[in-house]
Design a protein around this motif. Structure first.
Motif, PDB file in Angstrom:
ATOM      1  N   LEU A  35     -21.762  -2.992 -34.902  1.00 22.50           N
ATOM      2  CA  LEU A  35     -22.980  -2.779 -34.114  1.00 22.50           C
ATOM      3  C   LEU A  35     -23.936  -3.957 -34.240  1.00 22.50           C
ATOM      4  CD1 LEU A  35     -23.521   0.970 -35.049  1.00 22.50           C
ATOM      5  CD2 LEU A  35     -23.024   0.114 -32.768  1.00 22.50           C
ATOM      6  N   LEU A  36     -24.042  -4.494 -35.445  1.00 26.64           N
ATOM      7  CA  LEU A  36     -24.917  -5.643 -35.668  1.00 26.64           C
ATOM      8  C   LEU A  36     -24.473  -6.846 -34.850  1.00 26.64           C
ATOM      9  CD1 LEU A  36     -27.306  -6.737 -37.381  1.00 26.64           C
ATOM     10  CD2 LEU A  36     -25.608  -7.468 -39.051  1.00 26.64           C
ATOM     11  N   PHE A  37     -23.189  -7.144 -34.869  1.00 32.04           N
ATOM     12  CA  PHE A  37     -22.685  -8.275 -34.089  1.00 32.04           C
ATOM     13  C   PHE A  37     -22.799  -8.005 -32.591  1.00 32.04           C
ATOM     14  CE2 PHE A  37     -20.512  -9.694 -38.010  1.00 32.04           C
ATOM     15  CZ  PHE A  37     -20.916 -11.026 -37.981  1.00 32.04           C
ATOM     16  N   GLY A  38     -22.609  -6.749 -32.186  1.00 35.68           N
ATOM     17  CA  GLY A  38     -22.799  -6.414 -30.779  1.00 35.68           C
ATOM     18  C   GLY A  38     -24.210  -6.692 -30.324  1.00 35.68           C
ATOM     19  N   GLY A  39     -25.193  -6.316 -31.141  1.00 34.26           N
ATOM     20  CA  GLY A  39     -26.581  -6.614 -30.810  1.00 34.26           C
ATOM     21  C   GLY A  39     -26.848  -8.103 -30.748  1.00 34.26           C
ATOM     22  N   CYS A  40     -26.239  -8.867 -31.666  1.00 32.22           N
ATOM     23  CA  CYS A  40     -26.426 -10.324 -31.661  1.00 32.22           C
ATOM     24  C   CYS A  40     -25.853 -10.948 -30.391  1.00 32.22           C
ATOM     25  CB  CYS A  40     -25.760 -10.939 -32.892  1.00 32.22           C
ATOM     26  SG  CYS A  40     -26.566 -10.544 -34.456  1.00 32.22           S
ATOM     27  N   VAL A  41     -24.691 -10.467 -29.958  1.00 29.13           N
ATOM     28  CA  VAL A  41     -24.080 -10.994 -28.732  1.00 29.13           C
ATOM     29  C   VAL A  41     -24.976 -10.737 -27.532  1.00 29.13           C
ATOM     30  CG1 VAL A  41     -22.135 -10.716 -27.146  1.00 29.13           C
ATOM     31  CG2 VAL A  41     -21.727 -10.826 -29.605  1.00 29.13           C
ATOM     32  N   VAL A  42     -25.519  -9.509 -27.453  1.00 31.57           N
ATOM     33  CA  VAL A  42     -26.430  -9.188 -26.343  1.00 31.57           C
ATOM     34  C   VAL A  42     -27.683 -10.054 -26.416  1.00 31.57           C
ATOM     35  CG1 VAL A  42     -27.842  -7.373 -25.307  1.00 31.57           C
ATOM     36  CG2 VAL A  42     -25.555  -6.836 -26.161  1.00 31.57           C
ATOM     37  N   ALA A  43     -28.180 -10.284 -27.632  1.00 35.47           N
ATOM     38  CA  ALA A  43     -29.397 -11.084 -27.801  1.00 35.47           C
ATOM     39  C   ALA A  43     -29.186 -12.521 -27.362  1.00 35.47           C
ATOM     40  CB  ALA A  43     -29.840 -11.037 -29.260  1.00 35.47           C
ATOM     41  N   VAL A  44     -28.010 -13.061 -27.647  1.00 33.15           N
ATOM     42  CA  VAL A  44     -27.737 -14.455 -27.286  1.00 33.15           C
ATOM     43  C   VAL A  44     -27.386 -14.588 -25.806  1.00 33.15           C
ATOM     44  CG1 VAL A  44     -26.190 -16.409 -27.680  1.00 33.15           C
ATOM     45  CG2 VAL A  44     -27.010 -15.054 -29.613  1.00 33.15           C
ATOM     46  N   ALA A  45     -26.559 -13.658 -25.305  1.00 36.22           N
ATOM     47  CA  ALA A  45     -26.079 -13.777 -23.922  1.00 36.22           C
ATOM     48  C   ALA A  45     -27.007 -13.129 -22.901  1.00 36.22           C
ATOM     49  CB  ALA A  45     -24.685 -13.151 -23.796  1.00 36.22           C
ATOM     50  N   VAL A 282     -28.017  -2.022 -33.735  1.00 36.42           N
ATOM     51  CA  VAL A 282     -28.039  -2.781 -32.486  1.00 36.42           C
ATOM     52  C   VAL A 282     -29.388  -3.474 -32.316  1.00 36.42           C
ATOM     53  CG1 VAL A 282     -27.952  -2.597 -29.976  1.00 36.42           C
ATOM     54  CG2 VAL A 282     -26.312  -1.338 -31.359  1.00 36.42           C
ATOM     55  N   LEU A 283     -30.476  -2.758 -32.624  1.00 38.37           N
ATOM     56  CA  LEU A 283     -31.816  -3.337 -32.487  1.00 38.37           C
ATOM     57  C   LEU A 283     -32.035  -4.486 -33.464  1.00 38.37           C
ATOM     58  CD1 LEU A 283     -33.941  -0.090 -31.970  1.00 38.37           C
ATOM     59  CD2 LEU A 283     -33.385  -1.831 -30.265  1.00 38.37           C
ATOM     60  N   ILE A 284     -31.445  -4.382 -34.660  1.00 36.60           N
ATOM     61  CA  ILE A 284     -31.537  -5.507 -35.597  1.00 36.60           C
ATOM     62  C   ILE A 284     -30.894  -6.743 -34.969  1.00 36.60           C
ATOM     63  CG2 ILE A 284     -30.710  -6.406 -37.800  1.00 36.60           C
ATOM     64  CD1 ILE A 284     -31.015  -3.632 -38.959  1.00 36.60           C
ATOM     65  N   GLY A 285     -29.722  -6.555 -34.364  1.00 40.24           N
ATOM     66  CA  GLY A 285     -29.073  -7.676 -33.689  1.00 40.24           C
ATOM     67  C   GLY A 285     -29.887  -8.204 -32.524  1.00 40.24           C
ATOM     68  N   LEU A 286     -30.502  -7.291 -31.772  1.00 38.12           N
ATOM     69  CA  LEU A 286     -31.310  -7.712 -30.624  1.00 38.12           C
ATOM     70  C   LEU A 286     -32.536  -8.520 -31.043  1.00 38.12           C
ATOM     71  CD1 LEU A 286     -31.284  -4.576 -28.295  1.00 38.12           C
ATOM     72  CD2 LEU A 286     -30.109  -6.739 -27.936  1.00 38.12           C
ATOM     73  N   ALA A 287     -33.013  -8.296 -32.265  1.00 42.02           N
ATOM     74  CA  ALA A 287     -34.177  -9.052 -32.742  1.00 42.02           C
ATOM     75  C   ALA A 287     -33.907 -10.548 -32.761  1.00 42.02           C
ATOM     76  CB  ALA A 287     -34.572  -8.571 -34.138  1.00 42.02           C
ATOM     77  N   LEU A 375     -36.444  -6.355 -41.979  1.00 43.64           N
ATOM     78  CA  LEU A 375     -36.697  -7.072 -40.724  1.00 43.64           C
ATOM     79  C   LEU A 375     -38.060  -6.719 -40.153  1.00 43.64           C
ATOM     80  CD1 LEU A 375     -35.626  -8.961 -38.539  1.00 43.64           C
ATOM     81  CD2 LEU A 375     -34.619  -6.977 -37.414  1.00 43.64           C
ATOM     82  N   ALA A 376     -38.429  -5.439 -40.196  1.00 43.91           N
ATOM     83  CA  ALA A 376     -39.729  -5.029 -39.669  1.00 43.91           C
ATOM     84  C   ALA A 376     -40.865  -5.651 -40.471  1.00 43.91           C
ATOM     85  CB  ALA A 376     -39.844  -3.512 -39.693  1.00 43.91           C
ATOM     86  N   ALA A 377     -40.709  -5.730 -41.797  1.00 44.36           N
ATOM     87  CA  ALA A 377     -41.736  -6.351 -42.632  1.00 44.36           C
ATOM     88  C   ALA A 377     -41.879  -7.831 -42.293  1.00 44.36           C
ATOM     89  CB  ALA A 377     -41.388  -6.165 -44.108  1.00 44.36           C
ATOM     90  N   ALA A 378     -40.775  -8.520 -42.057  1.00 45.59           N
ATOM     91  CA  ALA A 378     -40.841  -9.943 -41.709  1.00 45.59           C
ATOM     92  C   ALA A 378     -41.509 -10.136 -40.357  1.00 45.59           C
ATOM     93  CB  ALA A 378     -39.436 -10.536 -41.701  1.00 45.59           C
ATOM     94  N   LEU A 379     -41.127  -9.310 -39.383  1.00 38.70           N
ATOM     95  CA  LEU A 379     -41.717  -9.440 -38.049  1.00 38.70           C
ATOM     96  C   LEU A 379     -43.199  -9.078 -38.034  1.00 38.70           C
ATOM     97  CD1 LEU A 379     -38.845  -7.912 -35.885  1.00 38.70           C
ATOM     98  CD2 LEU A 379     -39.486 -10.320 -36.055  1.00 38.70           C
ATOM     99  N   ALA A 380     -43.639  -8.280 -39.015  1.00 39.25           N
ATOM    100  CA  ALA A 380     -45.037  -7.859 -39.065  1.00 39.25           C
ATOM    101  C   ALA A 380     -45.945  -8.908 -39.702  1.00 39.25           C
ATOM    102  CB  ALA A 380     -45.154  -6.543 -39.836  1.00 39.25           C
TER     103      ALA A 380
END
Length: 539
Positions: A35-45, A282-287, A375-380
């Motif tokens: 799921l993580l890699f799937g989110g990353c692929v969507v984020a890049v492509a 998935v959302l982690i990957g999308l970040a 991730l949420a702490a870093a983005l905040a």
């Protein structure tokens, strides 16, 4: 992106998460990694990827996941291993923060110390969602699961405290003294636990008076979000509040929940938690999309992010292993050795708690996956925070590394160490069933002697049914594999008869001889009977 487009986008993400989970099952890979890699692929492509609000992610997605985990937490094991959990929550988090800060600063002297400690605080607490997603797929000793899940559920307070101190120091807003830090720490804990206790008790009071199970299920979801939001509003830990509320409900569920509510709530929660679990990774990957959008404006950030992420990842992994073996495993072995020597010398004595084995300590140290909270702490982090882009990018890389390297290899490590749940010192399932049904059989004898007793023929029928249940489980408990096989064949015949009844019922309905109301009522009874038989047939 309009609201309608966002809704359709979320639907596509849910469908994609389901497909990736199915693929992970077929490939025997942890779904979190796929799921993580799937989110990353969507984020890049992907060309149109919505930005993720970290506060919304924590407030909307995290509370139900925490409520579900704490609701099913084994309270006895959690309470029995509280010392180990506290050692990890306080000691391991602090030690990891310091180790990451020194490792990152050694490789990147230009990065301020406050930024290094902030990164250490962000990545020091393992994530509850990641821990549950990985651990539930591997059979482990109950006490080890209780420690790992318990730690990930309650380590929010210590990580958040260090995070707030580091951010304040980096921005030079205020100087936090030791006394202020201790006060903030205990405020987070006490207020969070207090709000959770109040919400849990209030929920138990309401559920005991509800007739409609669907309303109770809806309120249980609402209470997960309410306990989080109220605790955050009054300055407490929202995570600890939800965990406490879930523990209260889990401990009292057998007295508060009706059977109908338990069955329907379990099915509802399992479906929604499955969806949210998948969405989180998935959302982690999308970040990655938003991170790359900022990083691309300054290519040097990529190189610097890698220089920060590599030592931070190594330090985070090694620091946890060192703490587990030095502060938890070694003292336990020394105490056990001393107790054994005293027992041999005196001819008496007993070790109250079994020391952690090397295999258990290795798994405990390796199961330190980071996830959505980091991730949420870093983005905040504030926009003017020194090295913010580097910290966010390196945090993302560290999350991927721990999920892929540690989460992906955890099952292999468990197999290599041959770690299995120990033999039970409590009653087996068959013995427990025999004792439970035996009590009902004795009660039937007393019922038969009352003036308002049922007819003798019905009484004898019930007695015969319960005698069969008691004898089947007693034989399975005492006679071994052969009787268990006989019992399994008997249950499969019953399951086949349920299928025959179902087909007959559907045939009567198709012929117009049974209306829909009768169909649904009898079908529900057959469903429950089928679930009971399937549960009994589980290994």
């Amino acid at each position: 992106m309009s609201n309608v487009e966002l809704f359709h986008y979320l639907l596509l993400l849910i469908c994609g998460a389901g497909a990736l989970t199915w693929l992970a099952e077929r490939l025997t890979i942890p779904p979190a990694v796929v799921l993580l890699f799937g989110g990353c692929v969507v984020a890049v492509a992907g060309k149109r990827v919505p930005d993720m609000d970290p506060d919304l992610l924590l407030a909307a997605v995290l509370p139900p996941l925490l409520m579900s985990s704490s609701f099913y937490t084994a309270w006895k094991e959690f309470r029995g291993e509280l010392g180990t959990i506290v050692s990890l929550v306080l000691g391991a988090v602090t030690f990891t923060t310091v180790a990451v800060a020194f490792a990152v600063h050694a490789c990147n002297p230009a990065l301020p110390w406050a930024a290094c400690f902030t990164l250490g605080a962000i990545v020091s607490p393992p994530d509850a969602v990641a821990a549950k997603a990985i651990l539930q797929r591997n059979p482990l000793p109950a006490r080890l699961v209780a420690v790992l899940e318990g730690e990930s559920l309650v380590n929010d307070a210590s990580g958040l405290l260090i995070y707030q101190i580091a951010v304040s120091a980096a921005l030079a807003a205020t100087t936090i003294t030791v006394a202020q830090g201790a006060g903030l720490f205990f405020t987070l804990i006490l207020l969070g636990i207090a709000v959770g206790l109040v919400c849990g008790q209030a929920m138990c009071w309401v559920l005991a008076r509800l007739v409609d199970p669907m309303l109770g299920i809806v309120l249980s979801f609402a209470m997960a979000w309410a306990s989080y939001g109220v605790a955050e509003a009054v300055g407490g830990s929202g995570v600890l509040s939800v965990v406490t509320c879930g523990l209260v409900l889990g401990i009292r569920q057998h007295r508060v929940f009706s059977a109908d509510m338990r069955i329907k709530a379990k099915a509802t929660w399992e479906a929604i938690v499955f969806m949210l679990d998948a969405l989180v990774f998935v959302l982690i990957g999308l970040a990655l999309h938003g991170i790359l959008a900022r990083v691309n404006h300054e290519s040097a950030v990529v190189i610097e992010g890698l220089r920060v992420a590599l030592p931070a990842t190594a330090a985070a992994i090694v620091a946890r292993l060192v703490w587990v073996f030095v502060a938890i495993w070694l003292p336990g072995r020394l105490r056990a050795s001393g107790a054994n020597n005293a027992q041999n010398a005196n001819g008496a004595g007993n070790v109250n708690r079994r020391a952690w084995s090397f295999a258990e300590a290795a798994v405990m140290g390796w199961a330190g996956m980071r996830g959505v909270v980091s991730l949420a702490a870093a983005l905040a982090l504030p926009g003017n925070f020194p090295g913010r882009d580097v910290i966010v990018f390196s945090t993302f890389l560290l999350i991927i590394a721990t999920l892929v390297v540690q989460g992906g290899s955890l099952a292999l490590l468990i197999r290599l160490l041959k770690l299995r749940p120990p033999a039970r010192h409590t009653m087996s399932e068959h013995e427990t069933r025999a004792r439970t049904f035996g009590a009902s059989l004795k009660a039937l004898d007393a019922i038969g002697q009352r003036a308002d007793a049922i007819e003798p023929a019905m009484l004898e029928r019930l007695q015969a049914e319960y005698r069969v249940r008691v004898s089947a489980n007693e034989n399975a408990h005492t006679a071994g594999e052969e009787r268990i096989a006989h019992r399994e064949r008997f249950l499969r015949v019953e399951l086949e008869l349920v299928g025959v009844s179902r087909q007959t019922l559907l045939g009567l309905h198709r012929a117009g001889k049974v209306d829909d109301a009768v169909l649904h009522r009898i079908e529900s009874e057959l469903d429950l009977e089928e679930l009971r038989l399937l549960r009994l047939l589980e290994p």
